[in-house]
Motif scaffolding. Sequence first.
Motif, PDB file in Angstrom:
ATOM      1  N   ASP A   1       0.864  -1.179   0.000  1.00 12.50           N
ATOM      2  CA  ASP A   1       0.000   0.000   0.000  1.00 12.50           C
ATOM      3  C   ASP A   1       0.897   1.224   0.000  1.00 12.50           C
ATOM      4  O   ASP A   1       1.812   1.337   0.821  1.00 12.50           O
ATOM      5  CB  ASP A   1      -0.904  -0.018   1.237  1.00 12.50           C
ATOM      6  N   SER A   2       0.638   2.151  -0.920  1.00 15.99           N
ATOM      7  CA  SER A   2       1.526   3.309  -1.094  1.00 15.99           C
ATOM      8  C   SER A   2       1.558   4.233   0.113  1.00 15.99           C
ATOM      9  O   SER A   2       2.412   5.114   0.189  1.00 15.99           O
ATOM     10  CB  SER A   2       1.101   4.109  -2.335  1.00 15.99           C
ATOM     11  N   ASN A   3       0.627   4.025   1.064  1.00 11.91           N
ATOM     12  CA  ASN A   3       0.608   4.851   2.270  1.00 11.91           C
ATOM     13  C   ASN A   3       1.500   4.303   3.381  1.00 11.91           C
ATOM     14  O   ASN A   3       1.399   4.733   4.540  1.00 11.91           O
ATOM     15  CB  ASN A   3      -0.826   5.002   2.784  1.00 11.91           C
TER      16      ASN A   3
ATOM     17  N   THR B   1       4.721   0.228  -4.931  1.00  8.68           N
ATOM     18  CA  THR B   1       4.068  -0.966  -4.384  1.00  8.68           C
ATOM     19  C   THR B   1       4.258  -2.159  -5.303  1.00  8.68           C
ATOM     20  O   THR B   1       4.479  -2.011  -6.503  1.00  8.68           O
ATOM     21  CB  THR B   1       2.560  -0.737  -4.184  1.00  8.68           C
TER      22      THR B   1
ATOM     23  N   TYR C   1       2.134   0.812   4.154  1.00  7.34           N
ATOM     24  CA  TYR C   1       1.834  -0.495   4.741  1.00  7.34           C
ATOM     25  C   TYR C   1       2.729  -1.571   4.115  1.00  7.34           C
ATOM     26  O   TYR C   1       2.856  -1.656   2.891  1.00  7.34           O
ATOM     27  CB  TYR C   1       0.368  -0.852   4.546  1.00  7.34           C
TER      28      TYR C   1
END
Length: 393
Positions: A131-133, A184, A135
């Motif tokens: 996940d690009s945020n 990702t 994770y």
Amino acid sequence: MDDYKFNEVKDVRWESINPEDGNIKFRKNKRKSVFSGFLRFVAFIIIASISGGVSGAYIVNRKYNSNQGNYGMLQNDEISTDYNSQKLNSTGNTISKVADMVGPAVVGVSNKAETFWGTIDQGIGSGIIFDSNGYIVTNYHVIEGAKEVTVKLSNGKVFPAKLVGYDKRTDLAVIKIDAKNLPTAKFGDSSKVRVGDVAVAIGNPLGEEFAGSVTAGIISALNRTMKHDGAIYKVLQTDAAINPGNSGGPLVNENGEVIGINSLKIGAEANAEGMGFAIAINEAKVIIDALMSDGKVKRPSLGVLGQTVSSRDGKIKGFYVNEVVPASGAAAAGIKPTDIIIELDNVKVNGFDDLAEILDKHKIGDKVSCKVWRDGSTKELNITLKEVKETNS
């Protein structure tokens, strides 16, 4: 006969006899002229062949030189003359492309623990940004017991990480770093994997010094079930080199899709080489989703603690109940200590592994039939599966 003057014909031969009129025809011998023509024809063929060969060689040479570096791309009537070179070149390009696609999403995960001498590194593993945020999924054993976890990106930047959730049974964990717009990796479909498929492992074997290492091989076997340090794995087997530090990194197919999460390697203890294992991504995705939503995996349980047993004559095999968890489905159904579970959900139970496999196919709230061996006879019960807190027993 007066119409023919045989003495004027120097050389004649029979040509044919017409059966209808019986006439005999004659012609002059042309052997010399035919032989002379034949020699001229042969000479023409030889000259044409030499000329055609030279022209052909020139054209082929032009074609070959103009198409170098484009192996395997046949156009019109062009024919490949070096299949092995094309195949090796194609495989090399595939692995390079895979490394370029997935490499930026592979990170180093460091585990720091507090000791008498202060905070020390317990080791380093690998992780996958999904996940690009920020994770990241990795193995639980990579971050187990950590006082502090740090993540090093492929560009060299280092971030502290916090634990989102873990599942000891499948050896998976999700951690998060405070970063945005990260590269990702794409998850594939491990159910489509076949023995012999290309497999590429990316990770940090033996630590940061060898970060981003790429090894390649094939898928050696599917649907292996293995146990290690109390955890149960459903894994893919590969001969791509997987070493300490690769744990938590991706096993990737030729399309650059993650098909497994590298987890363990049978090494010197088993005296085996070329046997690496990765948790199948279809199994991992279910766990990752649960960890993202709840921080843990909710599993159905009977509510019993015990062990695998077998009678001396082998006639009775099953799961021996040492303890029944209060308020569990087993307690409500009337399961008692010393009962031996011999069948669950109409499937024979020979021990703990069978019990676990059957439960994995159900969800919380399901009702299952159960047969137990008690005091020399069989009893049938119905159990409603509930979520029970995991223990180390």
